[in-house]
Scaffold this motif. Structure first.
Motif, PDB file in Angstrom:
ATOM      1  N   GLY A   1      41.559  13.207  38.685  1.00  0.00           N
ATOM      2  CA  GLY A   1      41.353  14.636  38.824  1.00  0.00           C
ATOM      3  C   GLY A   1      42.471  15.386  38.123  1.00  0.00           C
ATOM      4  O   GLY A   1      43.564  14.858  37.908  1.00  0.00           O
ATOM      5  N   PHE A   2      42.185  16.626  37.757  1.00  0.00           N
ATOM      6  CA  PHE A   2      43.201  17.442  37.081  1.00  0.00           C
ATOM      7  C   PHE A   2      42.899  18.906  37.350  1.00  0.00           C
ATOM      8  O   PHE A   2      41.783  19.274  37.751  1.00  0.00           O
ATOM      9  CB  PHE A   2      43.220  17.154  35.571  1.00  0.00           C
ATOM     10  CG  PHE A   2      41.919  17.440  34.887  1.00  0.00           C
ATOM     11  CD1 PHE A   2      41.671  18.671  34.286  1.00  0.00           C
ATOM     12  CD2 PHE A   2      40.911  16.469  34.843  1.00  0.00           C
ATOM     13  CE1 PHE A   2      40.468  18.934  33.659  1.00  0.00           C
ATOM     14  CE2 PHE A   2      39.700  16.726  34.213  1.00  0.00           C
ATOM     15  CZ  PHE A   2      39.478  17.957  33.619  1.00  0.00           C
ATOM     16  N   GLY A   3      43.920  19.735  37.136  1.00  0.00           N
ATOM     17  CA  GLY A   3      43.704  21.153  37.373  1.00  0.00           C
ATOM     18  C   GLY A   3      44.993  21.939  37.296  1.00  0.00           C
ATOM     19  O   GLY A   3      45.990  21.487  36.730  1.00  0.00           O
ATOM     20  N   ALA A   4      44.960  23.127  37.885  1.00  0.00           N
ATOM     21  CA  ALA A   4      46.101  24.037  37.833  1.00  0.00           C
ATOM     22  C   ALA A   4      46.141  24.841  39.120  1.00  0.00           C
ATOM     23  O   ALA A   4      45.143  24.932  39.851  1.00  0.00           O
ATOM     24  CB  ALA A   4      46.003  24.963  36.625  1.00  0.00           C
ATOM     25  N   GLY A   5      47.318  25.410  39.378  1.00  0.00           N
ATOM     26  CA  GLY A   5      47.443  26.204  40.588  1.00  0.00           C
ATOM     27  C   GLY A   5      48.625  27.146  40.517  1.00  0.00           C
ATOM     28  O   GLY A   5      49.444  27.104  39.600  1.00  0.00           O
ATOM     29  N   LEU A   6      48.700  28.007  41.514  1.00  0.00           N
ATOM     30  CA  LEU A   6      49.776  28.987  41.600  1.00  0.00           C
ATOM     31  C   LEU A   6      50.134  29.167  43.068  1.00  0.00           C
ATOM     32  O   LEU A   6      49.263  29.381  43.910  1.00  0.00           O
ATOM     33  CB  LEU A   6      49.338  30.323  41.005  1.00  0.00           C
ATOM     34  CG  LEU A   6      50.331  31.490  41.126  1.00  0.00           C
ATOM     35  CD1 LEU A   6      51.594  31.206  40.331  1.00  0.00           C
ATOM     36  CD2 LEU A   6      49.677  32.794  40.657  1.00  0.00           C
ATOM     37  N   THR A   7      51.426  29.063  43.356  1.00  0.00           N
ATOM     38  CA  THR A   7      51.949  29.338  44.692  1.00  0.00           C
ATOM     39  C   THR A   7      52.974  30.456  44.565  1.00  0.00           C
ATOM     40  O   THR A   7      53.911  30.342  43.765  1.00  0.00           O
ATOM     41  CB  THR A   7      52.612  28.082  45.289  1.00  0.00           C
ATOM     42  OG1 THR A   7      51.636  27.054  45.451  1.00  0.00           O
ATOM     43  CG2 THR A   7      53.235  28.387  46.638  1.00  0.00           C
ATOM     44  N   PHE A   8      52.802  31.538  45.307  1.00  0.00           N
ATOM     45  CA  PHE A   8      53.716  32.668  45.159  1.00  0.00           C
ATOM     46  C   PHE A   8      54.038  33.258  46.531  1.00  0.00           C
ATOM     47  O   PHE A   8      53.196  33.310  47.425  1.00  0.00           O
ATOM     48  CB  PHE A   8      53.120  33.743  44.241  1.00  0.00           C
ATOM     49  CG  PHE A   8      51.761  34.249  44.658  1.00  0.00           C
ATOM     50  CD1 PHE A   8      51.639  35.424  45.390  1.00  0.00           C
ATOM     51  CD2 PHE A   8      50.613  33.555  44.313  1.00  0.00           C
ATOM     52  CE1 PHE A   8      50.395  35.902  45.759  1.00  0.00           C
ATOM     53  CE2 PHE A   8      49.357  34.025  44.686  1.00  0.00           C
ATOM     54  CZ  PHE A   8      49.243  35.195  45.420  1.00  0.00           C
ATOM     55  N   GLU A   9      55.295  33.696  46.666  1.00  0.00           N
ATOM     56  CA  GLU A   9      55.794  34.221  47.927  1.00  0.00           C
ATOM     57  C   GLU A   9      55.792  35.742  47.907  1.00  0.00           C
ATOM     58  O   GLU A   9      56.200  36.370  46.918  1.00  0.00           O
ATOM     59  CB  GLU A   9      57.205  33.706  48.190  1.00  0.00           C
ATOM     60  CG  GLU A   9      57.783  34.122  49.537  1.00  0.00           C
ATOM     61  CD  GLU A   9      59.150  33.510  49.787  1.00  0.00           C
ATOM     62  OE1 GLU A   9      59.499  33.336  50.959  1.00  0.00           O
ATOM     63  OE2 GLU A   9      59.850  33.200  48.809  1.00  0.00           O
ATOM     64  N   THR A  10      55.356  36.331  49.006  1.00  0.00           N
ATOM     65  CA  THR A  10      55.380  37.777  49.187  1.00  0.00           C
ATOM     66  C   THR A  10      56.032  38.074  50.533  1.00  0.00           C
ATOM     67  O   THR A  10      56.376  37.165  51.296  1.00  0.00           O
ATOM     68  CB  THR A  10      53.961  38.367  49.159  1.00  0.00           C
ATOM     69  OG1 THR A  10      53.253  37.943  50.341  1.00  0.00           O
ATOM     70  CG2 THR A  10      53.197  37.903  47.927  1.00  0.00           C
ATOM     71  N   ALA A  11      56.186  39.346  50.829  1.00  0.00           N
ATOM     72  CA  ALA A  11      56.749  39.740  52.116  1.00  0.00           C
ATOM     73  C   ALA A  11      55.868  39.302  53.274  1.00  0.00           C
ATOM     74  O   ALA A  11      56.343  39.077  54.391  1.00  0.00           O
ATOM     75  CB  ALA A  11      56.958  41.254  52.156  1.00  0.00           C
ATOM     76  N   ALA A  12      54.577  39.144  53.016  1.00  0.00           N
ATOM     77  CA  ALA A  12      53.639  38.754  54.070  1.00  0.00           C
ATOM     78  C   ALA A  12      53.539  37.245  54.240  1.00  0.00           C
ATOM     79  O   ALA A  12      52.957  36.768  55.213  1.00  0.00           O
ATOM     80  CB  ALA A  12      52.257  39.324  53.767  1.00  0.00           C
ATOM     81  N   GLY A  13      54.093  36.483  53.322  1.00  0.00           N
ATOM     82  CA  GLY A  13      53.999  35.038  53.399  1.00  0.00           C
ATOM     83  C   GLY A  13      53.821  34.416  52.026  1.00  0.00           C
ATOM     84  O   GLY A  13      53.972  35.088  50.987  1.00  0.00           O
ATOM     85  N   ILE A  14      53.489  33.140  52.005  1.00  0.00           N
ATOM     86  CA  ILE A  14      53.315  32.398  50.765  1.00  0.00           C
ATOM     87  C   ILE A  14      51.824  32.149  50.549  1.00  0.00           C
ATOM     88  O   ILE A  14      51.142  31.577  51.416  1.00  0.00           O
ATOM     89  CB  ILE A  14      54.083  31.067  50.797  1.00  0.00           C
ATOM     90  CG1 ILE A  14      55.585  31.335  50.972  1.00  0.00           C
ATOM     91  CG2 ILE A  14      53.846  30.273  49.526  1.00  0.00           C
ATOM     92  CD1 ILE A  14      56.419  30.089  51.120  1.00  0.00           C
TER      93      ILE A  14
END
Length: 597
Positions: free
Chosen positions: A554-567
């Protein structure tokens, strides 16, 4: 015209720089005291060096070698440079030897533990570096055994005819014991827990190794933050560790939603979900409570409860309790109950011995299939007692989003499995033998079966360039038995946790090995974008050839980003299995949210 001018200027500058660099090379000429030529090879030197500074460094290293062989007065004199040649005069001098080094005033306990003997220094070449290592060993041993202010000196030193004799004087000074730990700030953590965790307990002998590890070990705790570096005060033969700490949000609530556009079973879009709650240090003693619920497929759910409590009775042992309930559609229900005793090695590192009871209750039976095959199905009621060991070890720079380090987990277990008769199967009337039922199918399942299990998970993180992180990983599991394996005994993989790009919990296997390569671009401390590829080898003994073995990826892409409300996180993955083509309409999309409190 100006272009030609700049071209000529650049050419002249380049040639001038090259000429200067070429002329920096220095050739070495060595003479001895009698004025005879000495080959540089005899002194472990080169015949020429790229720069005069490199030559001087080489001469210094050469002298260090001679000092180590006892030539304490060796020197290079009359250093001159003319044109491209450096000339020196080498004077070796004479060798110095130990006649005797006396340890009469040195502590016998120290001598015995460091295995120091006087004959080691009798009629031996005097090596300054070796002697310094001896002093360092003595002082280091003292620091680790309650004497951080110990001193070592030489007395009665005599040098005659290049022979040295001396007496080594060792002064331990006062024995230092640990005082209580002093906490500044208002951290929600008990002193007894910190004392056990840091291995710094009141009344114990001072050990410099434990003190030096305090900062690193505190940073391994997810629920504590260091305000200022730890400090040790020595008063009245006591060492008092002062820590300025504050609480850090480490408990978390997560949920994850998965969209499987074309489920391989239903052929329709399926919404999967996961929610978990992890409470870190809820009682101020380093305990952990973890609750996890998953909807893996339509009518397939999993519930896990996990509780850990460290340092029972002030000892480096903790308790680990797990409960798991897994319901597979309307087919069967698995229950797992586990009790483990952990030997704690600091941070998240431990060695655990555990006992686990695992059982399966079959919820529905295909009686027609049994009547046709006159054999038991691949899923059976069972009860199994499992005994094993776990080892977990981590060395990561930041547990939540590491950029360097590695982590490993290994589990090995042996289980005794018993088949439990299912009344629905037993009570099926045998059409070939009126008045009889199918109880005879269990006749060869009377004895207990031995199952062996191995699981592992390895991760490595590299930081080859600023903000770029490479993650490599390998995980797998093997189960084998002295009897045929059941479907409800196999590992179940696939999905966002293991082998991305596939339906959740869709792959049954008795032997799998998964390889992961991930490229991350770090945006902030807890934010990153990533590309990934997962490839696996797996076996399923219940399949017919040629499908017993497969090499899905399997393969792919993703994004994890932090905000004041959470991740927040989002990922997209594609997978290929059993030589089927990759289809974008089968892509798996996951949305996640994590909040620390």
């Amino acid at each position: 015209m100006y272009k030609l001018f700049f071209f000529i200027f650049f050419l002249l500058f380049f040639c001038s720089a090259s000429f200067t660099k070429a002329n920096d090379r220095v050739y070495l000429k060595i003479l001895n005291e009698e004025g005879h030529s000495v080959s540089p090879d005899d002194l472990n030197l080169e015949k020429s060096y790229q720069h005069i500074n490199l030559l001087k460094q080489a001469l210094s290293r050469s002298l260090s070698d001679f000092y180590g062989d006892g030539y304490l007065t060796a020197t290079f004199d009359d250093f001159t440079v003319e044109d491209d040649t450096a000339s020196v005069v080498f004077i070796s001098g004479e060798t110095f030897k130990w006649i005797k080094l006396s340890f009469d005033e040195t502590d016998p306990f120290l001598m015995s533990n460091l295995r120091i003997r006087e004959h080691q220094f009798e009629d031996n070449v005097f090596n300054p570096a070796r002697f310094q290592r001896l002093i360092d060993r003595i002082l280091r041993f003292s620091e680790q055994n309650g004497y951080p202010f110990a001193k070592v000196k030489l007395d009665s030193v005599e040098i005659e005819n290049n022979s040295i004799s001396a007496q080594l004087i060792y002064e331990k000074n006062n024995l230092i014991l640990y005082d209580t730990i002093e906490l500044l700030g208002e951290p929600r953590i008990h002193k007894n827990y910190l004392s056990n965790y840091l291995n710094i307990k009141e009344g114990r002998v001072y050990d410099e190794r434990a003190v030096k590890q305090v900062g690193r070990r505190l940073r391994d705790l997810p629920f504590i933050e260091i305000i200022s570096e730890p400090v040790v005060f020595f008063t009245n033969e006591k060492a008092r560790l002062v820590l300025q700490l504050r609480n850090r949000n480490a408990s978390r609530f997560n949920f994850l939603v998965g969209v499987l556009p074309n489920n391989e079973i239903t052929g329709r879009a399926v919404i999967t979900g996961e929610a978990n709650l992890e409470l870190m240090n809820p009682f101020g003693r380093g305990s952990r409570l973890y609750l996890d619920w998953q909807r893996l497929q339509a009518r397939t759910q999993n519930l896990e409860v996990h509780f850990q409590y460290p340092y029972l009775l002030g000892l480096p042992f903790g308790i680990d309790v797990e409960f798991e309930l897994y319901k597979r559609d309307t087919l069967y229900l698995d229950l797992h109950r586990e009790l483990g005793i952990q030997y704690l090695m600091g941070g998240n590192n431990y060695l655990e011995a555990f006992v686990r009871n695992s059982s399966t209750n079959i919820l529905s039976v295909d009686t027609q299939q049994i009547l046709q095959s006159r054999s038991l199905p691949s899923r059976l009621d069972r009860s199994e007692n499992i005994y094993g060991l776990k080892l977990n070890y981590e060395a990561l720079d930041y547990r939540f989003n590491p950029t360097r380090g590695w982590a490993s987990f290994l589990e090995g277990a042996i289980g005794l499995r018993n088949i439990v008769r299912n009344n629905t199967i037993v009570n099926i009337n045998d059409p070939e033998n009126p008045g009889e039922n199918f109880e005879f199918l269990y006749s060869d399942k009377e004895d207990a079966t031995i199952n062996y299990r191995i699981k592992y998970h390895l991760r490595r993180f590299w930081n080859p360039a600023h903000r770029f992180v490479i993650k490599t990983g390998m995980r797998g599991g093997v189960i084998f038995s002295n009897d045929d394996l059941l479907e409800n005994e196999l590992f179940i993989i696939g999905g966002n946790r293991i082998l991305r790009g596939f339906d959740e919990a869709s792959i049954f296997t008795s032997n799998y090995h998964l390889f992961t390569l991930e490229l991350r671009y770090i945006l902030e401390t807890n934010s990153y974008a990533y590309l990934f590829a997962d490839g696996a080898f797996l076996e399923n003994p219940l399949r017919e050839d040629p499908f017993k073995r497969d090499y899905p990826f399997g393969f792919g892409a993703g994004l994890t980003f932090e905000t004041a409300a959470g991740i927040f996180g989002v990922s997209y993955a594609l997978g290929r299995q059993l030589e089927n083509p990759i289809e974008f309409r089968n892509g798996k999309i996951h949305f996640g949210y994590r909040n620390y409190f």
